[in-house]
Design an enzyme around this catalytic site. Structure first.
Site, PDB file in Angstrom:
ATOM      1  N   GLU A 101      20.761  -4.716  -3.390  1.00 50.14           N
ATOM      2  CA  GLU A 101      21.973  -4.098  -4.132  1.00 50.14           C
ATOM      3  C   GLU A 101      21.986  -4.527  -5.716  1.00 50.14           C
ATOM      4  O   GLU A 101      22.649  -3.584  -6.277  1.00 50.14           O
ATOM      5  CB  GLU A 101      23.076  -4.735  -3.388  1.00 50.14           C
ATOM      6  CG  GLU A 101      23.305  -4.659  -1.992  1.00 50.14           C
ATOM      7  CD  GLU A 101      24.022  -2.999  -1.853  1.00 50.14           C
ATOM      8  OE1 GLU A 101      24.875  -2.487  -2.620  1.00 50.14           O
ATOM      9  OE2 GLU A 101      23.647  -2.599  -0.904  1.00 50.14           O
ATOM     10  N   SER A 380      64.012 -21.725  49.733  1.00 45.24           N
ATOM     11  CA  SER A 380      64.113 -23.227  49.975  1.00 45.24           C
ATOM     12  C   SER A 380      63.392 -23.998  49.073  1.00 45.24           C
ATOM     13  O   SER A 380      63.520 -25.340  49.173  1.00 45.24           O
ATOM     14  CB  SER A 380      63.588 -23.382  51.298  1.00 45.24           C
ATOM     15  OG  SER A 380      64.292 -22.666  52.123  1.00 45.24           O
TER      16      SER A 380
END
Length: 705
Positions: A101, A380
């Site tokens: 780069e 229950s």
């Protein structure tokens, strides 16, 4: 500087003539002059962003979510990035990116004027534009300070800012920002994320071949992605290796060896934890409320959750197996496989740490969490709240006798009385409290509710952790009010915790990116009932498993208590239970609210799932018995009559049960049973001696109903 491999582009044009070449050279010289002038003019007239924030570069980063054993569960982020400092970045990685780069990075002042001319010459030689001239500093500027628009104004701003940055920061600071900021494809920002994304490695583990391939990505991450086009990515890699040789970073021999090194693509994978998405959604919801979405997804937090991965896997396996078996029982019901759902929660008794959670069958199909958001009638499974209330108010004891019989109560109007029935439509007559709960007799639960009152039951439920709205009539005793599963699990923690309820906890610790502890959760415990009542409920619920509706769980072979729950027409099946260290709950039902099938009770559809989970996880148990509070004495009584009887540990009489009683009351009973002491005639006249038959141990009046 940026380079485009002409082999990759495969462009073949005829060389330009002498005229265009001279024109380009003159034009380039003019361009350099214009750039220098633009820098001076632009610096004065352009509205440039402030570069000071680059000094404290703090990019978005990944938040990591772990289970209690520090196994990774998830990554949360807006940008997948793990910033790393300069001293952790291998020099070879830096060299590769410089070669690809910006080879003159350490020489130019942010803008490479020589590079501009060199790029022009390269373009001339190639017969077209093959090389750009943006420096690494300019790329940093473009990424962090400017918009992506393409215009001459932006180019001028970029050059000015690059020059400013180069003066304000060191070269090492700039390259570190660049290597952490750059986008490298497939959601990866920065070299650490790229190393994990492409090779499943940390950046310091990359070899030269892998490093060069990553260095070739910034120019066109999608085009040169090895996942999409490995051949093209390989050509780009070879170009980077040549540039590294040209710039003196590596030898030709090293480059040739790297070219021959096989590229093995292996993205980092998080081990799959089935059904964990429901748990993680609860964690996310809790932490977003505290810290906000931005901090949660951008600040790189470390979150240690309460989940135990091995338990979560087992919870999923047990639940899916239970659903599979239920479906196989009804092959004629073609809709059942599509609509069947389940929820599961397992929690540490002492801390409330949620160790496993399943909020549904498939998170991808539905994100609705039946464990926390679903409100199903517990049936229950709510009865223990009623029994707890009656025991705490000393209205009953485990061996109290009540009559299981048909009853008629006031209904909506005089023409429609309410006549609650037992599940089997039968009545057992006089039975003990122990038997009534073990066999889940509805009539007894309603009678108890009449004794203590609806308000008292609601108050007990609230203290135990049930926050859902509750019915204001006696139907509350049969679980008519919809309650989230996780609230029922919390309520049951009250019993083995000897009266203290503990709130569910999803997060153990949150640490910021600097290692500071933001929070460290502590158990949230509150008193719900007295220790003796709680322990009496433990033994009563043990009886449910040993000889009642939860007998399927008896195969566990460890101390355990629990309660089944079934709603009308078998729409919901539940089992909530506990061992000395863990409390867990299971719900099974259907999305379309239809029946699960005839006789698909909590004991049949839910209890096997609970048992399967506990069977696998019991190996992690450290305690082999429930805690016993002070002030209790175990008293033997006849299960059928409720009469207290002598007990010999060698006696294996199935009709005798041991239940905890307050020691003070037992002592009073024993004292009343002692034979009269020898008294003088005068003393006998002054006192009322006990009846002649008082030497027999009797059931005291406080145990009667």
């Amino acid at each position: 500087m940026s380079n485009i491999d002409n082999e990759g582009l495969k462009r073949h044009k005829k060389p330009w003539g002498i005229g265009p070449i001279i024109g380009i050279i003159i034009g380039s010289a003019m361009l350099v002059t214009i750039i220098v002038g633009a820098l001076l003019v632009g610096y004065m007239i352009l509205d440039l962003p402030d570069i000071s924030r680059l000094r404290s570069y703090n990019p978005p980063r990944v938040t990591e979510v772990y289970d209690e054993d520090h196994h990774i569960l998830a990554y949360w982020y807006n940008e997948k990035r793990w910033p790393i400092p300069r001293d952790k970045i291998p020099q070879r990685v830096i060299n590769a990116f410089l070669a690809a780069e910006d080879a003159r990075f350490y020489e130019h002042p942010g803008v490479d004027l020589i590079g501009v001319l060199r790029a022009a010459i390269k373009d001339i030689e190639a017969g077209g534009i093959v090389q750009g001239a943006s420096t690494i500093t300019q790329q940093v500027t473009r990424s962090l300070l400017l918009s992506p628009e393409k215009s001459w104004i932006r180019k001028i701003k970029e050059a000015i800012l690059a020059w400013q940055i180069d003066k304000a920061l060191s070269k090492d600071e700039i390259i570190t920002i660049y290597l952490n900021q750059i986008y490298l494809g497939h959601g990866a920002y920065g070299i650490e994320a790229a190393a994990r994304t492409y090779f499943g490695k940390h950046v310091n583990e990359l070899n030269l071949a892998e490093t060069a391939m990553l260095a070739g990505l910034p120019q066109a991450p999608s085009r040169y992605s090895p996942f999409r086009n490995l051949a093209l990515a390989k050509k780009r890699q070879e170009y980077v290796l040549r540039r590294m040789v040209d710039d003196g970073f590596i030898t030709k021999e090293e480059a040739e060896k790297a070219k021959k090194t096989p590229i093995i693509l292996k993205p980092e994978e998080i081990p799959q934890t089935p059904g964990v998405e429901y748990f993680l959604s609860e964690v996310r919801k809790e932490l977003e409320e505290k810290y906000g979405e931005d901090k949660l997804f951008n600040d790189g937090l470390t979150i240690i959750t309460t989940l135990k991965r091995s338990w979560q896997i087992q919870a999923y396996k047990s639940t899916m197996q239970g659903l599979k078996e239920l479906i196989q029982r009804y092959p004629e019901d073609k809709e059942l496989p599509n609509t069947l759902q389940a929820a599961f929660v397992a929690m540490d008794l002492k801390t409330g740490a949620v160790r496993a959670m399943l909020g549904g069958k498939d998170f991808r199909s539905s994100q609705f969490n039946y464990a926390t958001q679903g409100k199903m009638q517990p049936g229950s499974a709510f009865k223990p709240v009623v029994y707890t209330t009656a025991l705490a108010e000393k209205l009953i004891s485990p061996n109290s006798i009540m009559v299981d019989e048909p009853i008629s109560l006031t209904g909506p109007d005089s023409q429609h009385p309410w006549m609650p029935e037992n599940f089997d439509k039968k009545y057992m007559g006089p039975i003990t409290i122990r038997t009534a709960l073990a066999l889940s007799r509805n009539v007894i639960a309603v009678k108890l509710a009449r004794m203590v009152g609806v308000k008292a039951i609601q108050r007990t439920a609230r203290l135990m952790g049930i926050e859902a709205p509750l019915a204001n009539d006696l139907s509350i005793s049969l679980g008519s009010s919809a309650v989230p599963l996780i609230q029922l699990v919390q309520a049951y923690s009250t019993f083995p915790n000897l009266g203290k309820t503990v709130r569910p906890m999803f997060v153990e610790k949150v640490i910021d990116k600097n290692g500071n502890i933001l929070e460290e959760s502590k158990p949230s415990v509150s008193e719900a009932t007295d220790p003796i009542t709680a322990y009496q409920m433990v033994t009563l619920l043990e009886a449910v498993i040993q000889e009642g509706t939860g007998i399927y769980a008896k195969t566990l072979g460890i101390p355990a208590g629990g309660k089944t729950g079934t709603t009308d027409n078998y729409k919901d099946a539940l089992f909530i239970g506990f061992t000395p260290e863990t409390v867990a709950g299971v719900w099974v039902g259907r999305q379309d609210m239809q029946s699960l099938g005839r006789l698909e009770t909590g004991g049949r559809a839910a209890c096997p799932i609970w048992t399967s989970f506990m069977e696998t996880t019991k190996k992690d148990m450290k305690k082999d018995a429930f805690d016993i509070p002070k002030g209790v004495t175990m008293v033997a009584f006849d299960k059928n009559t409720g009469d207290i009887v002598p007990y010999d540990q060698k006696d294996d009489n199935p009709d005798i049960a041991l239940e905890p009683m307050p020691s003070e009351a037992v002592q009073q009973t024993s004292e009343s049973a002692q034979p009269p002491q020898q008294q003088t005639p005068t003393q006998q006249k002054e006192t009322n001696p006990p009846p002649s038959d008082s030497g027999r141990l009797k059931l005291p009046t406080w145990l009667k109903f």
